[in-house]
Design an enzyme around this catalytic site. Structure first.
Site, PDB file in Angstrom:
ATOM      1  N   LYS A  81      75.756  39.634  42.757  1.00  0.00           N
ATOM      2  CA  LYS A  81      75.622  41.036  43.119  1.00  0.00           C
ATOM      3  C   LYS A  81      74.860  41.204  44.429  1.00  0.00           C
ATOM      4  O   LYS A  81      73.945  40.435  44.731  1.00  0.00           O
ATOM      5  CB  LYS A  81      74.890  41.750  41.976  1.00  0.00           C
ATOM      6  CG  LYS A  81      74.874  43.261  42.020  1.00  0.00           C
ATOM      7  CD  LYS A  81      74.248  43.776  40.730  1.00  0.00           C
ATOM      8  CE  LYS A  81      74.153  45.289  40.673  1.00  0.00           C
ATOM      9  NZ  LYS A  81      73.591  45.735  39.378  1.00  0.00           N
ATOM     10  N   SER A 157      76.094  49.171  37.386  1.00  0.00           N
ATOM     11  CA  SER A 157      76.200  48.887  38.799  1.00  0.00           C
ATOM     12  C   SER A 157      76.721  47.491  39.125  1.00  0.00           C
ATOM     13  O   SER A 157      76.966  47.168  40.289  1.00  0.00           O
ATOM     14  CB  SER A 157      74.839  49.102  39.465  1.00  0.00           C
ATOM     15  OG  SER A 157      73.855  48.250  38.902  1.00  0.00           O
ATOM     16  N   SER A 181      73.867  48.264  33.329  1.00  0.00           N
ATOM     17  CA  SER A 181      74.585  47.854  34.538  1.00  0.00           C
ATOM     18  C   SER A 181      75.372  46.563  34.405  1.00  0.00           C
ATOM     19  O   SER A 181      76.223  46.278  35.243  1.00  0.00           O
ATOM     20  CB  SER A 181      73.600  47.719  35.711  1.00  0.00           C
ATOM     21  OG  SER A 181      73.130  48.984  36.102  1.00  0.00           O
TER      22      SER A 181
END
Length: 476
Positions: A81, A157, A181
């Site tokens: 990420k 996310s 997330s």
């Protein structure tokens, strides 16, 4: 002809490299070819690390040729990420302001995966600064597409990692989770994901400067892997767990706890807090409960989880209070419209006073105690990661009603992050052509129990991915 290498599980890939069935370079090249084919349609991989991945793979092959013992993830590619540093690559957070913020060292979880032989192959997309909403859309890289239906969000996310894993661009993704997330995109994309106990994996959140964040950021944010199977998730868990001098929070707890006597009791709550649940998600919980009952678990329908509305209120007030001093500057970094999601929260929830914040710290501990007592009676809890099927992109930033709907949908994720307990998201099948799934929550540091139960569900209900991205069309 055998299937392409990218279709193999991470466990199979590592074994093939260790036994010289394939070279690590072949394995990386297979994934690079898959990325070239698929990523233009889904926009999940942001910064491709092709040449360094090939170089890492070549070193693995030389070590094998020299007779060295290779790690449990030998040659296995993984995505990272955009929040998480990979040495020598910008850690952009999806924001223009940090386009050139080159990392000086690997973050602890990246270092642990690499030490086990895994190969970072690319950064993955996320909402700008993790603050622009649930949908994976960043100022720098644009929107990531749900491979099951391009008109729906992949979640976030850690949506870039979920999409990369679901479509075969990598067998593992490294995301993070402070309220859903990892687990929400896992449910929306049909993959498995782990949010560990607070303190299980080491991390270092000093990415944007030398100072550590406040207590909410320290306690709520946990790194977590995504994978297509629970076996691969367990393999990543065993590698990521442990201590690191950069993180005094990480504790040396055994990977597996003591066996529990008799059938393991698992509480089932399809509609946490009684705020409503979509029939498809209720059906997923029912299917998982049936699978666990078949596997020998003592499945117990219970009225509700502890103090959910109080926990949601305290979570919101604590995070807003911690975040308020920096908001005037941070909102300028979010790009056009990227501030709407947080701005609505700031307008609704004023920061607490010093006395009020101290009382909230006590409330936080009290709620954690209530959950510890609940999980003492029921070592596991089964419920939804999100109480609806995948929703449209940007719903949470559209207006107050959309924000409330998304916040309610992920409420069990938010509360379990707040109390610091582990959870595994696992798919249960398809409903109207879209993936459904559940999460299995456990006692602190009993990730092993969560993974065991998730594997029991997977063994009975199957694995959904990898898939090819689907064209636009009606849902249902």
């Amino acid at each position: 002809m055998r299937d392409p290498l990218w279709k193999m599980s991470a466990t199979e890939q590592a074994e093939a490299v260790r036994t010289a069935e394939v070279s690590a370079v072949e394995l990386v090249d297979s994934h690079l070819e898959r990325i070239a084919e698929v990523n233009p349609r889904v926009n999940a991989v942001t910064q491709l690390m092709a040449e360094r991945a090939r170089a890492d793979a070549a070193r693995t092959d030389r070590r094998r040729a020299a007779g060295e013992e290779l790690g449990p993830l030998a040659g296995v590619p993984f995505t990272v990420k955009e929040t998480t540093p990979v040495e020598g690559v910008p850690t952009t957070f999806g924001a223009e302001r940090f386009r050139d913020l080159v990392a000086r060292a690997d973050a602890p979880p990246v270092a642990r995966l690499r030490a086990a032989g895994a190969v970072p192959i690319g950064h993955s997309n996320m909402p700008t600064l993790i603050l622009a909403g649930m949908h994976t859309r960043s100022e720098l890289f644009g929107d990531t597409v749900n491979p099951w239906h391009p008109g729906l969000t992949p979640g976030g996310s850690s949506g870039g990692d979920a999409v990369a894993v679901a479509t075969g661009m990598a067998p593992l993704g490294l995301g993070n989770d402070s309220g859903g997330s990892v687990r929400v995109p896992a449910q929306f994309c049909g993959v498995a994901g782990l949010k560990p106990s607070t303190g299980r994996f080491p991390a270092d959140h000093r990415v944007l400067g030398p100072d550590d964040p406040g207590p909410a950021s320290q306690m709520l944010v946990t790194d977590g892997p995504l994978a297509r199977s629970v076996a691969d998730l367990r393999l990543a868990y065993e590698v990521l767990a442990g201590t690191d001098p950069r993180d005094p929070r990480a504790v040396p707890v055994p990977l597996r706890g003591e066996p529990l006597p008799g059938p393991v009791r698992i509480a089932v709550v399809a509609d946490p807090g009684g705020h409503g649940v979509h029939p498809a998600v209720r059906g997923a919980v029912r299917a998982a409960a049936d699978a666990l009952r078949d596997a020998g678990y003592e499945v117990c329908e219970v009225e509700d989880v502890p103090r959910i509305d109080e926990a949601l209120d305290a979570y919101g007030r604590i995070t807003v209070t911690e975040f308020a001093p920096t908001w005037p500057v941070v909102r300028t970094l979010l790009g056009d419209g990227g501030d709407r999601y947080i701005a609505m929260a700031m307008e609704r929830t004023p920061p607490a006073s010093t006395d009020g914040f101290m009382k909230l710290m006590g409330t936080w501990m009290s709620i954690r105690r209530s959950w510890a007592e609940f999980l003492d009676a029921y070592p596991l809890l089964l419920g939804p990661s999100f109480t609806e099927p995948p929703v449209e992109p940007g719903l949470e930033s559209r207006d107050e009603a959309g924000r409330d709907r998304v916040g309610s949908g992920m409420r069990l994720c938010t509360v379990t992050s707040f109390v610091g307990v582990p959870a595994v998201a696992v798919p249960t099948g398809l409903a109207d052509g879209l993936p459904c799934g559940v999460q299995i929550v456990g006692r602190a540091f009993r990730e092993d129990l969560c993974l065991d139960a998730a594997r029991a569900v997977e063994d009975r209900l199957g694995v959904l991915t990898p898939i090819d991205p689907r064209p636009a069309g009606p849902v249902g």
